[in-house]
Design a protein around this motif. Structure first.
Motif, PDB file in Angstrom:
ATOM      1  N   MET A  56      10.012   3.079  -6.018  1.00  0.00           N
ATOM      2  CA  MET A  56       8.819   3.704  -5.447  1.00  0.00           C
ATOM      3  C   MET A  56       7.927   2.670  -4.760  1.00  0.00           C
ATOM      4  O   MET A  56       7.306   2.965  -3.717  1.00  0.00           O
ATOM      5  CB  MET A  56       8.039   4.421  -6.552  1.00  0.00           C
ATOM      6  N   ALA A  57       7.847   1.437  -5.334  1.00  0.00           N
ATOM      7  CA  ALA A  57       7.020   0.395  -4.696  1.00  0.00           C
ATOM      8  C   ALA A  57       7.590  -0.018  -3.343  1.00  0.00           C
ATOM      9  O   ALA A  57       6.855  -0.487  -2.465  1.00  0.00           O
ATOM     10  CB  ALA A  57       6.908  -0.818  -5.622  1.00  0.00           C
ATOM     11  N   GLY A  58       8.870   0.157  -3.154  1.00  0.00           N
ATOM     12  CA  GLY A  58       9.491  -0.195  -1.884  1.00  0.00           C
ATOM     13  C   GLY A  58       9.580   0.962  -0.904  1.00  0.00           C
ATOM     14  O   GLY A  58      10.121   0.801   0.203  1.00  0.00           O
ATOM     15  N   ASN A  59       9.063   2.130  -1.306  1.00  0.00           N
ATOM     16  CA  ASN A  59       9.100   3.303  -0.420  1.00  0.00           C
ATOM     17  C   ASN A  59       8.174   3.055   0.789  1.00  0.00           C
ATOM     18  O   ASN A  59       7.030   2.631   0.612  1.00  0.00           O
ATOM     19  CB  ASN A  59       8.633   4.533  -1.204  1.00  0.00           C
ATOM     20  N   PRO A  60       8.646   3.288   2.022  1.00  0.00           N
ATOM     21  CA  PRO A  60       7.820   3.033   3.222  1.00  0.00           C
ATOM     22  C   PRO A  60       6.517   3.801   3.219  1.00  0.00           C
ATOM     23  O   PRO A  60       5.492   3.298   3.701  1.00  0.00           O
ATOM     24  CB  PRO A  60       8.743   3.475   4.357  1.00  0.00           C
ATOM     25  N   LEU A  61       6.528   5.018   2.655  1.00  0.00           N
ATOM     26  CA  LEU A  61       5.305   5.805   2.645  1.00  0.00           C
ATOM     27  C   LEU A  61       4.234   5.117   1.818  1.00  0.00           C
ATOM     28  O   LEU A  61       3.063   5.023   2.227  1.00  0.00           O
ATOM     29  CB  LEU A  61       5.594   7.213   2.103  1.00  0.00           C
ATOM     30  N   VAL A  62       4.649   4.635   0.647  1.00  0.00           N
ATOM     31  CA  VAL A  62       3.684   3.961  -0.235  1.00  0.00           C
ATOM     32  C   VAL A  62       3.199   2.684   0.414  1.00  0.00           C
ATOM     33  O   VAL A  62       1.992   2.369   0.419  1.00  0.00           O
ATOM     34  CB  VAL A  62       4.314   3.687  -1.607  1.00  0.00           C
ATOM     35  N   ARG A  63       4.089   1.912   1.037  1.00  0.00           N
ATOM     36  CA  ARG A  63       3.715   0.610   1.604  1.00  0.00           C
ATOM     37  C   ARG A  63       2.848   0.782   2.850  1.00  0.00           C
ATOM     38  O   ARG A  63       2.015  -0.083   3.151  1.00  0.00           O
ATOM     39  CB  ARG A  63       4.977  -0.165   1.948  1.00  0.00           C
ATOM     40  N   SER A  64       3.016   1.916   3.527  1.00  0.00           N
ATOM     41  CA  SER A  64       2.222   2.112   4.758  1.00  0.00           C
ATOM     42  C   SER A  64       0.887   2.773   4.473  1.00  0.00           C
ATOM     43  O   SER A  64      -0.113   2.515   5.176  1.00  0.00           O
ATOM     44  CB  SER A  64       3.023   2.951   5.764  1.00  0.00           C
ATOM     45  N   GLN A  65       0.813   3.642   3.483  1.00  0.00           N
ATOM     46  CA  GLN A  65      -0.395   4.406   3.242  1.00  0.00           C
ATOM     47  C   GLN A  65      -1.325   3.756   2.226  1.00  0.00           C
ATOM     48  O   GLN A  65      -2.530   4.014   2.247  1.00  0.00           O
ATOM     49  CB  GLN A  65      -0.036   5.824   2.764  1.00  0.00           C
ATOM     50  N   LEU A  66      -0.780   2.934   1.285  1.00  0.00           N
ATOM     51  CA  LEU A  66      -1.625   2.338   0.274  1.00  0.00           C
ATOM     52  C   LEU A  66      -2.577   1.339   0.908  1.00  0.00           C
ATOM     53  O   LEU A  66      -2.162   0.468   1.684  1.00  0.00           O
ATOM     54  CB  LEU A  66      -0.758   1.634  -0.801  1.00  0.00           C
ATOM     55  N   GLY A  67      -3.773   1.453   0.658  1.00  0.00           N
ATOM     56  CA  GLY A  67      -4.803   0.602   1.246  1.00  0.00           C
ATOM     57  C   GLY A  67      -5.636   1.328   2.275  1.00  0.00           C
ATOM     58  O   GLY A  67      -6.715   0.851   2.649  1.00  0.00           O
ATOM     59  N   ARG A  68      -5.137   2.481   2.791  1.00  0.00           N
ATOM     60  CA  ARG A  68      -5.900   3.288   3.757  1.00  0.00           C
ATOM     61  C   ARG A  68      -6.788   4.278   2.990  1.00  0.00           C
ATOM     62  O   ARG A  68      -6.567   4.555   1.812  1.00  0.00           O
ATOM     63  CB  ARG A  68      -4.969   4.053   4.677  1.00  0.00           C
ATOM     64  N   SER A  69      -7.725   4.800   3.685  1.00  0.00           N
ATOM     65  CA  SER A  69      -8.577   5.827   3.080  1.00  0.00           C
ATOM     66  C   SER A  69      -7.778   7.106   2.909  1.00  0.00           C
ATOM     67  O   SER A  69      -6.899   7.409   3.713  1.00  0.00           O
ATOM     68  CB  SER A  69      -9.805   6.087   3.970  1.00  0.00           C
ATOM     69  N   ALA A  70      -8.091   7.823   1.851  1.00  0.00           N
ATOM     70  CA  ALA A  70      -7.396   9.079   1.526  1.00  0.00           C
ATOM     71  C   ALA A  70      -5.921   8.869   1.288  1.00  0.00           C
ATOM     72  O   ALA A  70      -5.086   9.738   1.548  1.00  0.00           O
ATOM     73  CB  ALA A  70      -7.621  10.128   2.591  1.00  0.00           C
ATOM     74  N   SER A  71      -5.551   7.681   0.771  1.00  0.00           N
ATOM     75  CA  SER A  71      -4.132   7.405   0.511  1.00  0.00           C
ATOM     76  C   SER A  71      -3.622   8.228  -0.681  1.00  0.00           C
ATOM     77  O   SER A  71      -2.432   8.519  -0.782  1.00  0.00           O
ATOM     78  CB  SER A  71      -3.931   5.916   0.246  1.00  0.00           C
ATOM     79  N   GLY A  72      -4.543   8.611  -1.583  1.00  0.00           N
ATOM     80  CA  GLY A  72      -4.113   9.350  -2.757  1.00  0.00           C
ATOM     81  C   GLY A  72      -3.519  10.690  -2.403  1.00  0.00           C
ATOM     82  O   GLY A  72      -2.507  11.112  -2.979  1.00  0.00           O
ATOM     83  N   GLU A  73      -4.161  11.421  -1.411  1.00  0.00           N
ATOM     84  CA  GLU A  73      -3.622  12.719  -1.040  1.00  0.00           C
ATOM     85  C   GLU A  73      -2.265  12.585  -0.354  1.00  0.00           C
ATOM     86  O   GLU A  73      -1.387  13.432  -0.506  1.00  0.00           O
ATOM     87  CB  GLU A  73      -4.589  13.450  -0.115  1.00  0.00           C
ATOM     88  N   THR A  74      -2.062  11.472   0.370  1.00  0.00           N
ATOM     89  CA  THR A  74      -0.798  11.282   1.083  1.00  0.00           C
ATOM     90  C   THR A  74       0.331  10.953   0.119  1.00  0.00           C
ATOM     91  O   THR A  74       1.471  11.415   0.282  1.00  0.00           O
ATOM     92  CB  THR A  74      -0.949  10.151   2.122  1.00  0.00           C
ATOM     93  N   ILE A  75       0.039  10.164  -0.907  1.00  0.00           N
ATOM     94  CA  ILE A  75       1.091   9.702  -1.832  1.00  0.00           C
ATOM     95  C   ILE A  75       1.349  10.728  -2.951  1.00  0.00           C
ATOM     96  O   ILE A  75       2.404  10.714  -3.578  1.00  0.00           O
ATOM     97  CB  ILE A  75       0.671   8.338  -2.432  1.00  0.00           C
TER      98      ILE A  75
END
Length: 548
Positions: A56-75
Motif C-alpha cells: 500500500m505504501a508503494g501504491n501510486p495513488l497513495v504516493r501522489s495524493q498523500l501530502g495534498r489537501s483532502a488526501s483522506g477522501e481520495t485514499i
C-alpha cells in the motif's frame, strides 16, 4: 450414623498418581503449544501485514495524493478495499507529521498515529504488537516515500496495517481439537500402564497392599526385638540381612553390621561353620554348642527356601552361660545325690547278702562279711582322703566311683595324685572340670567295653599357683579331625548320641580359660587323655586350720 471410609487399593493409588502426572504433562504441553502458536502467529501474520503495508505504501495513488489537501477522501476507498480484500483488522494512513488522514476506524482520523519505534518518524519500517484503539494488534508501519522529481525519496507519511492478536481463549479453542486427542491418548495409556504396574507390584508383594506391608514390617520389628533369643539371617553370599539386638549383643557385633559378610565381621572357627552351614544342609535342624568370647551359646540354624529355591538361612541363639554357671554351682549337690543313690543301691545289695546268710544260719559269716565291708570302706576313704584333701573334690570322686561301678566301669585315682585343700570358689571350679571330664570318660569307656574291663583314671597335680587335672579312659579315643573342635562344639559322648546338645566340654573350656588355663585332648594306646590346667589360690596352713 456411621461413616465408612474405604481405603484406596494399590491399583487405585497408582491410577490417581498416573492421571495427576498426565494432567501436569498436558498442562505443560498446552502451555508450550500456546507459546508456539503465539510465536507462529507473530511470524506469519507479521510477514503478511508487512507485505500489505509495503504494497500500500508503494501504491501510486497513495504516493501522489498523500501530502495534498483532502488526501483522506481520495485514499479512503483504497483503505476500505485493502481491509476487505486482506481480512486484516485495521488500515491506517498518516501524513509526514504522523497525523492520521485516513483509517478504517473513522474515530482515529485527525489523531496522532501511535509509533512502535521512534525510527518510524525518520523513514524506517517496524512491525510488532501495538495498542490500537484499546485493542492489541500485530501491526506493520512502513514509510511512504515520494516518487516524483520534486519529492523523490522524501518521506511523505506512514502506512500502518494491523491484525488483532487472538486472545488466550481463542487460542485454546483453536488448539482444543488436538489437546483433547492428546488428553484421551495419555489418559488411556496412563490407565493401562498403571494397571500393568499394579499387577507387577502385586505379584512381587504377594498380593499385599501398602498398609499390609507396613503392618508386616511393624510386626516383624516388634517380634524381633520382643523375643529373648538372638536371631540372625544370612543371604546366599553369607551377608547379614537381619539381626536383632539380642543377637548383636551375644555375638558382639557392631551396630551397623547389616549388609556385612561373616568375613568382614571376622567371624571364624566353629561359629562360622555353624552360621554358614559347613556341616551340611540338613532338613531337620539341631542345636549346636558354640563358645563365643566367654559365652556358651546354643545355636539352631535353618535353611530358608521358597518354591524349591533357596533364599538363605536363619539362626537362633540362646545364651546358656548362666545355666552352665548354675550347673557348676549345683554340682556338689548333684554329686551328693548321686552318691546317696549309688550307696543306697550298694547297701541294698549288701543287706540282701546279710539277710541270706542269716536265713541259712551262717552267723559267723555275717560277722566276717560286715568286718570286711567296713575295712574296705575305710581303706578307700583313707586312700582317697590322703591324696585328695579337699573334701568337696574327694566327695565328688567317691560319687563318680559309685556311679561308674554301676555301669561296669572302674574309676581309679592315680598314685601320683596330690591335691591340697582349696578355696571354696577354686574347689567349685575344679569339681566342675573333674565332673565333666569324668562323665565323658565314663560314657566313652562304657560304650567301648569289650568285656576285658572298662576303666577311667583320674590324676590331680597341684603346685603353688595351679592345678592340673588328667583324666584317662579305655574308650575308643577322639578322632584326629575332632581333637581341636570337641570343646568349641560342646562335644560329649552323650551329646553325640543325642544330636550335639551337651555343654560339658564347652563349660570345661570356659572355666579353664576364665582362670587363665586351657584344656586339651590327646589319644593314647589305651584310649583318650584329657588334660586341664587352671590357676588357683594357695591356702596356707593357718588358713586351712581356720577353715577346719
Amino acid at each position: 450414623m456411621v461413616v465408612t471410609f474405604h481405603r484406596h487399593t494399590l491399583a487405585g493409588e497408582l491410577l490417581t498418581l498416573q492421571l495427576a502426572i498426565v494432567v501436569v504433562v498436558l498442562v505443560a504441553v498446552g502451555a508450550l503449544s500456546l507459546t508456539q502458536s503465539a510465536a507462529e502467529f507473530d511470524q506469519v501474520e507479521g510477514r503478511r501485514v508487512t507485505a500489505l503495508a509495503e504494497q500500500m505504501a508503494g501504491n501510486p495513488l497513495v504516493r501522489s495524493q498523500l501530502g495534498r489537501s483532502a488526501s483522506g477522501e481520495t485514499i479512503a476507498p483504497l483503505v476500505q478495499t485493502t481491509l476487505t480484500q486482506s481480512g486484516v483488522t485495521s488500515v491506517t494512513v498518516a501524513n509526514v507529521n504522523q497525523k492520521i488522514v485516513s483509517s478504517t476506524n473513522p474515530t482515529l482520523v485527525g489523531t496522532r498515529l501511535p509509533l512502535g519505534d521512534p525510527g518510524v518518524a525518520v523513514g524506517r519500517g517496524w512491525s510488532g504488537e501495538l495498542m490500537v484503539d484499546n485493542s492489541r494488534e500485530l501491526v506493520a508501519q512502513v514509510p511512504v516515500l515520494g516518487a516524483f522529481r520534486h519529492n523523490l525519496g522524501r518521506q511523505l507519511g506512514t502506512v500502518m496495517i494491523g491484525n488483532a492478536s487472538p486472545t488466550l481463549w481463542q487460542r485454546l479453542v483453536g488448539a482444543s481439537s488436538y489437546l483433547l486427542t492428546y488428553l484421551g491418548i495419555a489418559s488411556a495409556l496412563g490407565v493401562f500402564g498403571s494397571w500393568l504396574l499394579a499387577r507387577r507390584i502385586k505379584r512381587q508383594t504377594l498380593g499385599l497392599e501398602p498398609r499390609e506391608i507396613a503392618g508386616l514390617a511393624e510386626h516383624r520389628e516388634a517380634m524381633l526385638y520382643g523375643i529373648a533369643e538372638g536371631v540372625i539371617a544370612l543371604d546366599l553370599q553369607l551377608r547379614l540381612t537381619l539381626v536383632n539386638a539380642v543377637g548383636r549383643r551375644l555375638l558382639d557385633l557392631p551396630e551397623h553390621c547389616v549388609g556385612m559378610s561373616l568375613t568382614d565381621l571376622r567371624i571364624e572357627g566353629r561359629l562360622y561353620d555353624v552360621l554358614a552351614g559347613v556341616d551340611g544342609d540338613a532338613v531337620e535342624a539341631h542345636d549346636e554348642i558354640v563358645v563365643r568370647r566367654g559365652r556358651v551359646l546354643v545355636m539352631n540354624r535353618m535353611n530358608v527356601t521358597k518354591d524349591g529355591r533357596r533364599l538363605g538361612s536363619v539362626a537362633t541363639l540362646r545364651d546358656r552361660t548362666e545355666l552352665a554357671q548354675l550347673e557348676r554351682e549345683l554340682g556338689s549337690f548333684r554329686s551328693s545325690t548321686e552318691l546317696l543313690r549309688a550307696q543306697a543301691h550298694d547297701f541294698a545289695n549288701q543287706l540282701h547278702i546279710i539277710s541270706g546268710l542269716i536265713q541259712v544260719g551262717e552267723h559267723d559269716e555275717v560277722v566276717h562279711y560286715i568286718r570286711a565291708l567296713r575295712q574296705h570302706r575305710e581303706s578307700l576313704d583313707l586312700a582317697l582322703t590322703s591324696q585328695v584333701r579337699d573334701t568337696a573334690v574327694a566327695a565328688l570322686l567317691m560319687a563318680k566311683s559309685s556311679l561308674a561301678a554301676e555301669r561296669k566301669v572302674q574309676l581309679r585315682v592315680s598314685q601320683r595324685t596330690a591335691l591340697n585343700r582349696l578355696d571354696p570358689m577354686d574347689s567349685a571350679d575344679v569339681a566342675t572340670v573333674i565332673g565333666n571330664l569324668v562323665d565323658n570318660a565314663v560314657d566313652a569307656a562304657a560304650a567301648d567295653t569289650d568285656g576285658s574291663g572298662a576303666w577311667v583314671e583320674v590324676e590331680l597335680r597341684q603346685d603353688a599357683a595351679s592345678v592340673e587335672i588328667v583324666v584317662r579312659d579305655s574308650g575308643p579315643g577322639v578322632a584326629p579331625e575332632l581333637a581341636h573342635e570337641v570343646f568349641s562344639r560342646g562335644f560329649t559322648t552323650k551329646a553325640a548320641q543325642e544330636g550335639g546338645r551337651g555343654i560339658g566340654l564347652a563349660l570345661t573350656q570356659l572355666v579353664c580359660r576364665r582362670r587363665g588355663g586351657e584344656v586339651g585332648v590327646t589319644n593314647t594306646p589305651d584310649g583318650a587323655m584329657f588334660t586341664a590346667r587352671m590357676s588357683v589360690r594357695h591356702l596356707t596352713d593357718e588358713m586351712t586350720e581356720g577353715t577346719r
